[in-house]
Design an enzyme around this catalytic site. Structure first.
Site, PDB file in Angstrom:
ATOM      1  N   CYS A 101       0.829  -1.210   0.000  1.00  0.00           N
ATOM      2  CA  CYS A 101       0.000   0.000   0.000  1.00  0.00           C
ATOM      3  C   CYS A 101       0.864   1.261   0.000  1.00  0.00           C
ATOM      4  CB  CYS A 101      -0.910  -0.049   1.235  1.00  0.00           C
ATOM      5  SG  CYS A 101      -1.737   1.490   1.643  1.00  0.00           S
TER       6      CYS A 101
ATOM      7  N   CYS B 202       0.076   3.738   2.746  1.00  0.00           N
ATOM      8  CA  CYS B 202       0.556   3.195   4.025  1.00  0.00           C
ATOM      9  C   CYS B 202       2.038   3.513   4.215  1.00  0.00           C
ATOM     10  CB  CYS B 202       0.365   1.676   4.078  1.00  0.00           C
ATOM     11  SG  CYS B 202      -1.340   1.129   3.996  1.00  0.00           S
TER      12      CYS B 202
END
Length: 121
Positions: free
Chosen positions: A30, A33
């Site tokens: 991600c 993230c």
């Protein structure tokens, strides 16, 4: 205090044994993230009185599912064992700092009373 990687087995104990817990549900694949990670880490260094946990959703799929995580990153905040905030999306440092301040300032007794009054109406 730095962030702590926790698993499904440690989650409940972490939430109940710490006054305030910020949980970053994330994944290695991600992009947002990876951008939020350093912001979360820096906040953990500035707030040693708060427990900062990271949950890898790929390694802890059942926990992510039980927590209702549908997108990553998802930030969850617990105070005195109660979930008080949960939102998907990376926060900028200023917004995270503001949220930390709000969590620290929240009077759980007053919040419970307000919730009880709302339920009674």
């Amino acid at each position: 205090m730095a962030t702590h990687a926790i698993s499904t087995a440690e989650f409940e104990k972490t939430i109940t044994d710490n006054e305030i817990v910020f949980v970053d549900f994330w994944a290695t694949w991600c992009g947002p993230c990876r951008s939020f990670g350093p912001v979360f880490e820096e906040a953990s260094e500035k707030n040693p009185d708060v427990f900062f946990a990271k949950v890898d959703i790929d390694a802890n799929q059942e926990l992510a599912q039980a927590a209702g995580v549908q997108a990553v990153p998802t930030l969850m905040v617990a105070k005195q064992g109660q979930i008080i905030f949960q939102q998907a999306g990376a926060l900028p440092a200023e917004a995270l700092d503001d949220l930390i301040g709000q969590a620290k300032a929240l009077d759980m007794t007053q919040a419970a009373d307000a919730a009880d009054n709302a339920d009674a109406e």
